[in-house]
Design an enzyme around this catalytic site. Structure first.
Site, short mmCIF file in Angstrom:
data_model
loop_
_atom_site.label_atom_id
_atom_site.label_comp_id
_atom_site.label_asym_id
_atom_site.label_seq_id
_atom_site.Cartn_x
_atom_site.Cartn_y
_atom_site.Cartn_z
N ARG A 116 -11.40 -7.46 -2.89
CA ARG A 116 -9.95 -7.41 -3.12
C ARG A 116 -9.45 -8.84 -3.26
O ARG A 116 -9.72 -9.68 -2.40
CB ARG A 116 -9.21 -6.74 -1.96
N GLN A 146 -7.53 3.11 -5.99
CA GLN A 146 -6.25 3.77 -5.69
C GLN A 146 -6.08 5.02 -6.55
O GLN A 146 -5.68 6.07 -6.06
CB GLN A 146 -5.09 2.80 -5.97
N ASP A 239 5.89 1.84 -6.66
CA ASP A 239 5.14 0.81 -5.93
C ASP A 239 6.13 -0.31 -5.61
O ASP A 239 7.26 -0.31 -6.11
CB ASP A 239 3.99 0.30 -6.84
N ARG A 326 -7.43 7.88 0.15
CA ARG A 326 -8.10 6.63 -0.21
C ARG A 326 -9.51 6.63 0.37
O ARG A 326 -10.48 6.24 -0.28
CB ARG A 326 -7.33 5.42 0.35
N1 NVA Z 1 1.09 -3.69 -6.51
C1 NVA Z 1 0.82 -3.82 -5.10
C2 NVA Z 1 -0.15 -2.77 -4.66
C3 NVA Z 1 -0.45 -2.78 -3.20
C4 NVA Z 1 -1.40 -1.70 -2.80
C5 NVA Z 1 0.29 -5.21 -4.81
O1 NVA Z 1 -0.57 -5.69 -5.56
O2 NVA Z 1 0.73 -5.83 -3.84
N1 CP Z 2 -2.56 1.06 -1.27
C1 CP Z 2 -3.29 0.05 -0.78
O1 CP Z 2 -4.12 -0.54 -1.45
O2 CP Z 2 -3.05 -0.22 0.53
P1 CP Z 2 -3.54 -1.50 1.34
O3 CP Z 2 -2.90 -2.71 0.70
O4 CP Z 2 -3.06 -1.25 2.74
O5 CP Z 2 -5.03 -1.58 1.27
#
Ligand code: NVA
Ligand code: CP
Length: 349
Positions: A116, A146, A239, A326
């Site tokens: 990530r 997701q 979102d 998830r």
């Molecule tokens: N668009 C958001 C998604 C979080 C799961 C971000 O990248 O912060």
């Molecule tokens: N939706 C999602 O990716 O959640 P987190 O940022 O908590 O991992």
């Protein structure tokens, strides 16, 4: 029928990386959705499914996470694997060591890697140089771990995907919007991205979706017209207005305030209540019980951002079921690509 299986007993996912929706064919995506629901059933009925016994999994996080981290950790353990979390300050990646060198070392010790972070090129580099399956746990561009759970949640609620309409409200060019646009177009769901023109998805992502739609029959609508965009929706999805790594709160609050998901907007769909749900990838700003929420209230006078507390706590909301999914979806992705499973290619036609 038996003939179909003969000679095709390989797992077509074996050794593959999932870096974006484009890493899969539509049939493979549908397979992972169903496999995720199957693994959820096994877990709920305490039926062991230790497909990754003895494997080691590296979990690399440049950005924060609640759901993705918890999903990878608990799924890995339930699959019989050992997960190791590596936060941004724990390893040298990017600071003292290149993606290539890091990937070569991790690939020599771990059987699979989750990443990530910011750049899509990092997760692609890890996949290229590690020699093991790599899973994208969110980059600035895509969030495929997701969308598989999201579509599992839609399928649980409606029993099918094809022909349903998902409307995404808000920042139309973030990772979740890109992934939903492409994922829905793959499985024959109509997808509406309702966003101000400034935040339209890129031509690249729209072109991928349109190409998929020619095959799947999905309808794609990108619009800043809220009434037109929400009409006939079965799923209203939103979102955060400001994604991780971004800082432009004032601009986004001003641009996206009209796109807030509230009860009036849910009613504008014209969809009967039993054919309409609300999804959010989470975390969500639906009140002021967070430091960002408090800060935005102080500076811009709004207590709720992308979704009101009323919708978030209503019967439409499936965000917590989605959050739990998830785990099961991520488990399906890891098991399919790393487990020694019998997944006949016949299932993918
Ligand atoms: N668009 C958001 C998604 C979080 C799961 C971000 O990248 O912060
Ligand atoms: N939706 C999602 O990716 O959640 P987190 O940022 O908590 O991992």
């Amino acid at each position: 029928m038996v003939q179909e299986f003969l000679g095709k007993e390989e797992n077509v996912f074996q050794g593959r990386s999932i870096l974006a929706e484009t890493s899969m064919t539509p049939a493979e995506m549908e397979y992972l959705i169903d496999f995720g629901l199957h693994l959820k059933y096994l877990r709920k009925h305490n039926i062991p499914h230790r497909y990754l016994e003895g494997k080691n999994i590296a979990l690399l996080f440049e950005k924060g996470s609640t759901r993705t981290r918890s999903s990878f950790v608990t799924s890995a353990v339930e699959l019989g694997a050992h997960p190791d979390y590596m936060g941004v300050n724990d390893i040298h990646l990017g600071n003292k060591e290149s993606v290539e060198d890091t990937a070569r070392i991790l690939g020599s010790m771990f059987d699979g890697i989750e990443f990530r972070g910011f750049k899509q090129s990092t997760v692609e580099g890890l996949a290229k140089f590690s020699g093991v399956p790599v899973w994208n746990g969110l980059t600035d561009e895509w969030h495929p771990t997701q969308t598989i759970p999201d579509l599992m949640t839609v399928k649980e609620n409606f029993g099918h995907l094809k022909g349903l309409t998902l409307t995404y409200m808000g920042d139309g060019r973030n990772n979740v919007a890109n992934s939903l646009l492409v994922a829905c177009s793959m499985v024959g769901m109509n997808v509406h991205i309702v966003t101000p023109k400034e935040l339209n998805p890129s031509e690249k992502h729209v072109a991928i979706a349109k190409k998929n739609a020619e095959v799947s029959g999905s309808e794609i609508l990108i619009t800043d017209d809220i009434d037109k965009g929400v009409k006939g929706s079965n799923v209203i999805y939103t979102d955060v207005w400001v994604s991780m790594g971004e800082k432009n709160w004032e601009e986004r609050v001003n641009l996206l305030k009209p796109y807030q998901v509230n009860m009036e907007l849910m009613k504008k769909t014209g969809t009967p209540d039993d054919q309409l749900i609300f999804l959010h990838c989470l975390p969500a700003f639906h009140d002021t019980n967070t430091t960002y929420g408090e800060d935005v209230y102080e500076k811009y006078g709004i207590k709720e951002m992308e979704v009101t507390d009323e919708v978030f706590r209503s019967d439409y909301c499936r965000a917590f079921e989605e959050g739990e999914n998830r785990k099961h979806g991520i488990k399906a992705i890891m098991a399919a690509t790393l487990g020694n499973l019998f997944i006949p290619s016949v299932a993918l036609h």
